[in-house]
Write a protein that holds these residues in place. Structure first.
Motif, PDB file in Angstrom:
ATOM      1  N   PRO A  41      -0.088 -12.038  12.251  1.00  0.00           N
ATOM      2  CA  PRO A  41       1.231 -12.690  12.199  1.00  0.00           C
ATOM      3  C   PRO A  41       1.405 -13.505  10.922  1.00  0.00           C
ATOM      4  CG  PRO A  41       0.240 -12.930  14.363  1.00  0.00           C
ATOM      5  CD  PRO A  41      -0.821 -12.336  13.475  1.00  0.00           C
ATOM      6  N   GLY A  42       2.559 -13.343  10.306  1.00  0.00           N
ATOM      7  CA  GLY A  42       2.856 -14.029   9.056  1.00  0.00           C
ATOM      8  C   GLY A  42       2.655 -13.148   7.838  1.00  0.00           C
ATOM      9  N   LEU A  43       1.898 -12.072   7.981  1.00  0.00           N
ATOM     10  CA  LEU A  43       1.700 -11.142   6.888  1.00  0.00           C
ATOM     11  C   LEU A  43       2.895 -10.195   6.822  1.00  0.00           C
ATOM     12  CD1 LEU A  43      -1.393  -9.327   5.732  1.00  0.00           C
ATOM     13  CD2 LEU A  43       0.534  -7.910   6.386  1.00  0.00           C
ATOM     14  N   ARG A  44       3.313  -9.879   5.612  1.00  0.00           N
ATOM     15  CA  ARG A  44       4.402  -8.923   5.395  1.00  0.00           C
ATOM     16  C   ARG A  44       3.816  -7.709   4.685  1.00  0.00           C
ATOM     17  NH1 ARG A  44       9.310  -9.310   1.065  1.00  0.00           N
ATOM     18  NH2 ARG A  44       7.561  -9.968  -0.210  1.00  0.00           N
ATOM     19  N   PHE A  45       4.105  -6.507   5.195  1.00  0.00           N
ATOM     20  CA  PHE A  45       3.629  -5.283   4.565  1.00  0.00           C
ATOM     21  C   PHE A  45       4.784  -4.558   3.897  1.00  0.00           C
ATOM     22  CE2 PHE A  45       3.067  -0.726   4.379  1.00  0.00           C
ATOM     23  CZ  PHE A  45       1.925  -0.659   3.614  1.00  0.00           C
ATOM     24  N   ILE A  46       4.564  -4.132   2.660  1.00  0.00           N
ATOM     25  CA  ILE A  46       5.540  -3.357   1.896  1.00  0.00           C
ATOM     26  C   ILE A  46       4.875  -2.041   1.499  1.00  0.00           C
ATOM     27  CG2 ILE A  46       6.951  -3.268  -0.209  1.00  0.00           C
ATOM     28  CD1 ILE A  46       7.863  -5.516   1.568  1.00  0.00           C
ATOM     29  N   LYS A  47       5.532  -0.942   1.768  1.00  0.00           N
ATOM     30  CA  LYS A  47       5.020   0.346   1.309  1.00  0.00           C
ATOM     31  C   LYS A  47       5.490   0.535  -0.128  1.00  0.00           C
ATOM     32  CE  LYS A  47       4.582   5.152   2.605  1.00  0.00           C
ATOM     33  NZ  LYS A  47       4.950   6.204   3.539  1.00  0.00           N
ATOM     34  N   GLY A  48       4.537   0.788  -1.027  1.00  0.00           N
ATOM     35  CA  GLY A  48       4.899   0.925  -2.433  1.00  0.00           C
ATOM     36  C   GLY A  48       3.710   1.332  -3.274  1.00  0.00           C
ATOM     37  N   ASN A  49       3.939   1.387  -4.576  1.00  0.00           N
ATOM     38  CA  ASN A  49       2.956   1.851  -5.541  1.00  0.00           C
ATOM     39  C   ASN A  49       2.670   0.731  -6.540  1.00  0.00           C
ATOM     40  OD1 ASN A  49       1.791   3.080  -7.898  1.00  0.00           O
ATOM     41  ND2 ASN A  49       2.511   5.054  -7.163  1.00  0.00           N
ATOM     42  N   GLY A  50       1.407   0.479  -6.792  1.00  0.00           N
ATOM     43  CA  GLY A  50       1.020  -0.588  -7.708  1.00  0.00           C
ATOM     44  C   GLY A  50       1.400  -0.362  -9.157  1.00  0.00           C
ATOM     45  N   LEU A  51       1.802   0.859  -9.498  1.00  0.00           N
ATOM     46  CA  LEU A  51       2.208   1.138 -10.878  1.00  0.00           C
ATOM     47  C   LEU A  51       3.655   0.744 -11.140  1.00  0.00           C
ATOM     48  CD1 LEU A  51       0.456   4.585 -11.428  1.00  0.00           C
ATOM     49  CD2 LEU A  51      -0.346   2.289 -12.028  1.00  0.00           C
ATOM     50  N   GLY A  52       4.364   0.415 -10.078  1.00  0.00           N
ATOM     51  CA  GLY A  52       5.741  -0.052 -10.186  1.00  0.00           C
ATOM     52  C   GLY A  52       6.015  -0.976  -9.014  1.00  0.00           C
ATOM     53  N   LEU A  53       5.471  -2.180  -9.086  1.00  0.00           N
ATOM     54  CA  LEU A  53       5.583  -3.099  -7.951  1.00  0.00           C
ATOM     55  C   LEU A  53       7.037  -3.467  -7.676  1.00  0.00           C
ATOM     56  CD1 LEU A  53       2.512  -5.381  -8.750  1.00  0.00           C
ATOM     57  CD2 LEU A  53       2.704  -3.687  -6.925  1.00  0.00           C
ATOM     58  N   PRO A  54       7.452  -3.406  -6.413  1.00  0.00           N
ATOM     59  CA  PRO A  54       8.849  -3.655  -6.058  1.00  0.00           C
ATOM     60  C   PRO A  54       9.172  -5.141  -5.895  1.00  0.00           C
ATOM     61  CG  PRO A  54       7.643  -3.041  -4.099  1.00  0.00           C
ATOM     62  CD  PRO A  54       6.668  -2.975  -5.255  1.00  0.00           C
ATOM     63  N   PHE A  55       8.741  -5.941  -6.853  1.00  0.00           N
ATOM     64  CA  PHE A  55       8.946  -7.385  -6.795  1.00  0.00           C
ATOM     65  C   PHE A  55       9.456  -7.885  -8.139  1.00  0.00           C
ATOM     66  CE2 PHE A  55       5.077  -6.392  -4.251  1.00  0.00           C
ATOM     67  CZ  PHE A  55       5.624  -6.571  -2.991  1.00  0.00           C
ATOM     68  N   GLU A  56      10.189  -8.989  -8.100  1.00  0.00           N
ATOM     69  CA  GLU A  56      10.656  -9.637  -9.318  1.00  0.00           C
ATOM     70  C   GLU A  56       9.471 -10.255 -10.058  1.00  0.00           C
ATOM     71  OE1 GLU A  56      13.875  -9.762 -10.419  1.00  0.00           O
ATOM     72  OE2 GLU A  56      14.379  -8.435  -8.737  1.00  0.00           O
ATOM     73  N   GLY A  93       0.827  -1.193   0.000  1.00  0.00           N
ATOM     74  CA  GLY A  93       0.000   0.000   0.000  1.00  0.00           C
ATOM     75  C   GLY A  93       0.861   1.242   0.000  1.00  0.00           C
ATOM     76  N   MET A  94       0.253   2.362  -0.386  1.00  0.00           N
ATOM     77  CA  MET A  94       0.990   3.624  -0.443  1.00  0.00           C
ATOM     78  C   MET A  94       1.098   4.284   0.928  1.00  0.00           C
ATOM     79  SD  MET A  94      -0.367   5.066  -4.101  1.00  0.00           S
ATOM     80  CE  MET A  94       0.392   6.649  -3.894  1.00  0.00           C
ATOM     81  N   ASP A  95       0.136   3.996   1.808  1.00  0.00           N
ATOM     82  CA  ASP A  95       0.182   4.528   3.173  1.00  0.00           C
ATOM     83  C   ASP A  95       0.835   3.504   4.084  1.00  0.00           C
ATOM     84  OD1 ASP A  95      -1.203   6.875   2.446  1.00  0.00           O
ATOM     85  OD2 ASP A  95      -3.127   5.840   2.651  1.00  0.00           O
ATOM     86  N   ASP A  96       1.400   3.981   5.179  1.00  0.00           N
ATOM     87  CA  ASP A  96       2.058   3.079   6.116  1.00  0.00           C
ATOM     88  C   ASP A  96       1.016   2.229   6.840  1.00  0.00           C
ATOM     89  OD1 ASP A  96       3.747   1.730   7.783  1.00  0.00           O
ATOM     90  OD2 ASP A  96       4.285   3.467   9.000  1.00  0.00           O
ATOM     91  N   ALA A  97       1.048   0.952   6.610  1.00  0.00           N
ATOM     92  CA  ALA A  97       0.149   0.016   7.281  1.00  0.00           C
ATOM     93  C   ALA A  97       0.966  -1.090   7.942  1.00  0.00           C
ATOM     94  CB  ALA A  97      -0.857  -0.552   6.292  1.00  0.00           C
ATOM     95  N   GLN A  98       2.119  -0.719   8.463  1.00  0.00           N
ATOM     96  CA  GLN A  98       3.010  -1.662   9.133  1.00  0.00           C
ATOM     97  C   GLN A  98       2.304  -2.388  10.280  1.00  0.00           C
ATOM     98  OE1 GLN A  98       6.154  -1.590   7.604  1.00  0.00           O
ATOM     99  NE2 GLN A  98       6.382  -3.575   8.560  1.00  0.00           N
TER     100      GLN A  98
END
Length: 161
Positions: free
Chosen positions: A17-32, A5-10
C-alpha cells in the motif's frame, strides 16, 4: 514510491500500500524532469541493449531525479556471470560469448538487447556521455562478494544551484 517496469506488475500496489506502479520503458521515462528526489534502477542497465541505450537510461534517471540517482549493474569482470551462472565465459570477446550462449541453448542471453554486461570503465564512460553538460557529480563504486567486485554502483548527485 513509484515503481516502473515493462511487464504488468500492478499487483505490487495491492501488496505494498502506498506504492504506485507505472508500466513503461526506462529509455523514455513517462515523468517530468525532476519528478523524484531519488531515482534507483537496480539490475536494469545490462538489459537495455547497446551502449547508446545504456547511456540513455542513465540520462533518463538523471533527468527525472531532483537530488540523486543510483544505477546498479553486475560487473562484467566478476568470475561468475549472474544471469547464466556460468564462470568466465562472459570474459570472452562479446561476439564469442553471444555465439556460445546461442549454441548452448541460452538464446535469450545471446542477444545484446537482453544482456550487455558492463565493466567499471564502461559505466564510467556511459556516465560521462549521459551527464555531459549537466549539473551532476558522479562516482562509480563497487559491491564486493568474496573479496571481488561483483556489482557496480553508479551514484549521481545533482550539484546545488
Amino acid at each position: 514510491i513509484t515503481a516502473l517496469g515493462m511487464d504488468d506488475a500492478q499487483f505490487l500496489e495491492a501488496k505494498y500500500p502506498g506504492l504506485r506502479f507505472i508500466k513503461g520503458n526506462g529509455l523514455g521515462l513517462p515523468f517530468e524532469a525532476k519528478s523524484f528526489d531519488v531515482v534507483h534502477a537496480s539490475a536494469v542497465l545490462e538489459h537495455v541493449g547497446c551502449f547508446e541505450n545504456q547511456v540513455r537510461l542513465i540520462a533518463e534517471c538523471a533527468r527525472v531525479a531532483r537530488r540523486s540517482f543510483y544505477v546498479t549493474t553486475p560487473n562484467r569482470f566478476f568470475p561468475v556471470e549472474f544471469h547464466t551462472i556460468l564462470p568466465f565465459v562472459h570474459w570472452l570477446p562479446r561476439t564469442w560469448f553471444r555465439k556460445l550462449m546461442a549454441v548452448s541453448g541460452r538464446e535469450f542471453f545471446a542477444l545484446e538487447e537482453n544482456l550487455n554486461l558492463m565493466s567499471k570503465r564502461d559505466i564510467r564512460r556511459a556516465a560521462i556521455q549521459a551527464l555531459s553538460g549537466a549539473q551532476w557529480r558522479f562516482r562509480v563504486d563497487t559491491v564486493r562478494l568474496l573479496g571481488l567486485d561483483s556489482n557496480l554502483l553508479l551514484y549521481g548527485e545533482r550539484e546545488r544551484d
